[in-house]
Write a protein that holds these residues in place. Structure first.
Motif, short mmCIF file in Angstrom:
data_model
loop_
_atom_site.label_atom_id
_atom_site.label_comp_id
_atom_site.label_asym_id
_atom_site.label_seq_id
_atom_site.Cartn_x
_atom_site.Cartn_y
_atom_site.Cartn_z
N GLY A 1 -0.96 18.16 4.70
CA GLY A 1 -1.28 19.56 4.86
C GLY A 1 -0.14 20.47 4.48
N ASN A 2 -0.50 21.69 4.21
CA ASN A 2 0.46 22.72 3.83
C ASN A 2 1.15 23.24 5.09
N PHE A 3 2.44 22.97 5.22
CA PHE A 3 3.13 23.37 6.44
C PHE A 3 3.31 24.88 6.56
N GLN A 4 2.83 25.62 5.57
CA GLN A 4 2.84 27.07 5.70
C GLN A 4 1.53 27.58 6.32
N ASP A 5 0.53 26.71 6.39
CA ASP A 5 -0.72 27.04 7.07
C ASP A 5 -0.42 27.14 8.57
N PRO A 6 -0.93 28.16 9.26
CA PRO A 6 -0.58 28.35 10.68
C PRO A 6 -0.80 27.12 11.56
N GLU A 7 -1.96 26.47 11.45
CA GLU A 7 -2.22 25.31 12.30
C GLU A 7 -1.34 24.12 11.91
N CYS A 8 -1.13 23.92 10.63
CA CYS A 8 -0.22 22.85 10.20
C CYS A 8 1.19 23.14 10.67
N ASN A 9 1.59 24.39 10.61
CA ASN A 9 2.93 24.78 11.05
C ASN A 9 3.11 24.44 12.53
N ILE A 10 2.09 24.73 13.32
CA ILE A 10 2.14 24.40 14.75
C ILE A 10 2.21 22.88 14.93
N LEU A 11 1.39 22.16 14.21
CA LEU A 11 1.37 20.70 14.31
C LEU A 11 2.75 20.12 13.96
N TYR A 12 3.35 20.59 12.89
CA TYR A 12 4.68 20.12 12.49
C TYR A 12 5.69 20.46 13.58
N GLY A 13 5.59 21.67 14.13
CA GLY A 13 6.51 22.07 15.19
C GLY A 13 6.38 21.20 16.43
N ILE A 14 5.15 20.83 16.78
CA ILE A 14 4.93 19.94 17.92
C ILE A 14 5.54 18.57 17.66
N PHE A 15 5.33 18.04 16.45
CA PHE A 15 5.92 16.74 16.11
C PHE A 15 7.45 16.81 16.18
N TYR A 16 8.01 17.91 15.70
CA TYR A 16 9.46 18.06 15.71
C TYR A 16 9.98 18.16 17.14
N LEU A 17 9.31 18.96 17.97
CA LEU A 17 9.73 19.09 19.36
C LEU A 17 9.64 17.75 20.08
N ARG A 18 8.58 17.00 19.86
CA ARG A 18 8.43 15.68 20.48
C ARG A 18 9.53 14.74 19.99
N GLN B 1 8.59 28.70 12.86
CA GLN B 1 9.84 28.92 12.14
C GLN B 1 10.52 27.62 11.72
N LEU B 2 9.82 26.87 10.91
CA LEU B 2 10.35 25.61 10.41
C LEU B 2 11.11 25.84 9.11
#
Length: 155
Positions: free
Chosen positions: A84-101, A67-68
């Protein structure tokens, strides 16, 4: 003997339902990129945010598993040179991990504040806005995290 069997069957049905409700989706992928953040915590945030619905879109416009907001995803792309396309599920997770960190580091390692800021945004948290909502969100993530740790303790 029959009542013992019925008890066993009920417990088994309960556990099967728990495993269905709290899936182990994306664990390997998350493990490969979460490094210093427990993958079960990331799964817990995904569960709370989207219930693992890859196409989830909030009324505010947040999208995907984590939910970015589009503006946050674009900021993450620039800040961390993410592709990468941040709407792609794995990219979305990766972006979320970076944001959480990023949020964890912003709050000096305080993961509770990072999780609350993940939900309401760092500016709102700093200004004390939506604090009750952020606290409820934190409790829900922590409760879900305990369930994930219980169900998948072997890893």
């Amino acid at each position: 003997m029959r009542s013992l069997f019925l008890c066993f069957l009920l417990v088994l049905m309960f556990l099967v339902n728990l495993y269905r409700t709290f899936p182990d989706n994306y664990y390997e992928f998350i493990s490969n990129y979460s490094y210093d953040i427990d993958p079960r915590l990331v799964q817990s945030i995904i569960w709370v945010e989207s219930n693992f619905n890859e196409k989830a879109v909030s009324p505010a416009g947040a999208f995907g598993l984590m939910q970015l907001m589009p503006s946050t995803a674009e900021w993450l792309q620039e800040r961390f040179s993410l592709d990468g396309n941040f709407q792609d599920p794995e990219c979305n997770i990766l972006y979320g991990i970076f944001y959480l960190r990023f949020l964890r580091d912003l709050y000096g390692g305080d993961m509770d504040k990072a999780i609350m800021a993940y939900n309401v945004g760092p500016t709102a948290l700093r200004k004390g806005k939506n604090l009750e909502s952020a606290r409820r969100y934190l409790k829900k993530v922590k409760r879900t995290y305990l369930i994930y740790r219980f169900l998948y303790h072997e890893r």
